[in-house]
Write an enzyme that holds these catalytic residues in place. Structure first.
Site, short mmCIF file in Angstrom:
data_model
loop_
_atom_site.label_atom_id
_atom_site.label_comp_id
_atom_site.label_asym_id
_atom_site.label_seq_id
_atom_site.Cartn_x
_atom_site.Cartn_y
_atom_site.Cartn_z
N ASP A 9 4.58 -1.85 12.94
CA ASP A 9 3.98 -0.54 12.66
C ASP A 9 3.10 -0.17 13.85
OD1 ASP A 9 3.15 1.77 11.11
OD2 ASP A 9 1.25 0.76 10.79
N SER A 10 2.64 1.06 13.85
CA SER A 10 1.74 1.49 14.93
C SER A 10 0.35 0.86 14.78
CB SER A 10 1.59 3.01 14.90
OG SER A 10 0.98 3.39 13.68
N TYR A 41 0.88 7.00 16.30
CA TYR A 41 2.19 7.42 16.80
C TYR A 41 2.51 8.85 16.34
CZ TYR A 41 3.83 2.71 18.20
OH TYR A 41 4.02 1.50 18.81
N GLY A 42 1.89 9.24 15.23
CA GLY A 42 2.28 10.49 14.55
C GLY A 42 2.18 11.74 15.39
N CYS A 72 7.01 1.70 9.58
CA CYS A 72 6.33 2.88 10.10
C CYS A 72 7.28 4.05 9.88
CB CYS A 72 6.04 2.69 11.58
SG CYS A 72 5.41 4.17 12.41
N ASN A 73 6.82 5.04 9.15
CA ASN A 73 7.68 6.19 8.85
C ASN A 73 8.04 6.97 10.10
OD1 ASN A 73 7.71 6.75 5.62
ND2 ASN A 73 5.86 5.70 6.25
N THR A 74 7.06 7.11 10.99
CA THR A 74 7.28 7.89 12.21
C THR A 74 8.37 7.23 13.06
OG1 THR A 74 4.88 8.27 12.11
CG2 THR A 74 6.04 9.09 14.05
N GLU A 151 -7.55 3.46 10.30
CA GLU A 151 -7.75 2.50 11.39
C GLU A 151 -9.25 2.21 11.60
OE1 GLU A 151 -5.57 0.71 13.32
OE2 GLU A 151 -3.82 1.45 12.27
N CYS A 183 3.59 7.69 4.88
CA CYS A 183 3.05 6.98 6.05
C CYS A 183 2.50 5.68 5.50
CB CYS A 183 1.94 7.81 6.71
SG CYS A 183 1.00 6.88 7.95
N THR A 184 2.83 4.58 6.13
CA THR A 184 2.44 3.29 5.55
C THR A 184 0.94 3.03 5.62
OG1 THR A 184 3.07 2.27 7.67
CG2 THR A 184 4.68 2.17 5.87
N HIS A 185 0.21 3.85 6.37
CA HIS A 185 -1.25 3.74 6.35
C HIS A 185 -1.84 4.31 5.04
CE1 HIS A 185 -0.97 3.02 10.68
NE2 HIS A 185 -2.28 2.79 10.72
N1 DGL Z 1 1.98 4.03 9.73
C1 DGL Z 1 2.80 4.92 10.46
C2 DGL Z 1 3.73 5.73 9.63
O1 DGL Z 1 4.12 5.23 8.60
C3 DGL Z 1 2.31 5.57 11.69
C4 DGL Z 1 1.05 6.30 11.68
C5 DGL Z 1 0.67 6.76 13.05
O2 DGL Z 1 0.58 5.92 13.95
O3 DGL Z 1 0.47 7.97 13.25
O4 DGL Z 1 4.12 6.80 9.99
#
Ligand code: DGL
Length: 274
Positions: A9-10, A41-42, A72-74, A151, A183-185
């Site tokens: 993941d990011s 990453y988004g 990571c979804n992105t 984060e 988003c996994t966050h």
């Molecule tokens: N956790 C990530 C996701 O699921 C990325 C979030 C990010 O870095 O912007 O998209």
């Protein structure tokens, strides 16, 4: 098979998927890479997300993983298909499992999706949901402020709730009964999000369904670890180890030890459970 599952993941978000993997596959060893240094990453271009995701992939391949989970979804939206085609090990993303879960849960066929700008603009959830059921009505909202909040460890409190409330105001006229945390966050903000949307809206975290898919794939490919053990997971971060370890401890409930490691030019830190 006695090889680890690679998860990436990011940042710390993919740990929400690791937690589910741990629960459903407690004997499997996990090697995790969180690219905290370059998070989020988004808001990055698809090319950057692709390059970084490939770097993480190669890093994990060097650790001889038997399967890869793009938690990571992105990254899933931009590069899953490419990585799937190139690698000769199974590769799983988080968008289809999340979409499947939402379809199972919704009763009024009105599904909200929140995610990073990259994920929402890619239309990946919209496509995945519509492919499963064309009658689903989808409303998507990007929430770029959520990942930095996670984060930083700001998971609750007045400021966090205020940001969530204003970010979700786009749903005020959308009568959804299901909201995908795309988003996994975001599962780390679950309680605060539930507070804002109200108890009647079901929140979908893709971790549970993703772990189910990983389990099925390992089983069908005869890759499951069949012995007895309590595995020592290894967590790598390209960012500040102390904050990463704090979040990991809070989320995974396992002890950690920090060691230095290197990813291409950048220094990363190796954190492993003991
Ligand atoms: N956790 C990530 C996701 O699921 C990325 C979030 C990010 O870095 O912007 O998209």
């Amino acid at each position: 098979m006695d090889k680890p599952i690679g998860v990436m993941d990011s940042g710390v978000g993919g740990l929400t998927v690791v937690r589910e993997l741990n629960r459903q596959l407690p004997k499997e060893e996990i090697v995790y890479f969180g690219d905290t240094l370059r998070c989020p990453y988004g808001s990055r271009s698809p090319e950057e997300v692709k390059d970084y995701t490939w770097e993480m992939t190669k890093f994990l391949q060097n650790l001889h993983v038997k399967m890869l989970v793009i938690a990571c979804n992105t990254a899933t939206a931009f590069v899953l298909e490419e990585i799937k085609t190139e690698l000769d090990i199974p590769v799983v993303g988080v968008i289809h499992p999340g979409a499947r879960s939402a379809i199972k849960v919704t009763k009024n066929n009105r599904v909200g999706v929140i995610g990073t700008e990259g994920t929402i603009n890619s239309g990946a959830y919209f496509d995945a949901l519509k492919n499963i059921n064309p009658d689903i009505v989808v409303e998507s909202v990007a929430c770029p402020l959520f990942v930095p909040m996670v984060e930083n460890g700001s998971l609750s409190g007045l400021e966090t709730e205020k940001t969530i409330r204003s970010s979700l105001s786009g749903f005020s006229n959308f009568d959804m009964d299901t909201l995908i945390l795309g988003c996994t966050h975001y599962p780390l903000l679950r309680e605060a999000i539930q507070q804002v949307v109200g108890p009647e809206v079901q929140l979908i975290c893709s971790g549970i369904e993703t772990a189910r898919e990983v389990s099925t794939v390992l089983h069908h490919s005869s890759l499951l670890f069949t012995g007895e053990r309590e595995p020592a997971h290894r967590l790598f971060t390209s960012g500040r180890p102390a904050l990463f370890a704090r979040m990991a401890k809070q989320w995974l409930d396992v002890p950690f030890q920090i060691e230095p490691a290197v990813l291409s030019q950048s220094m990363v830190t190796h954190v492993h459970g003991d």
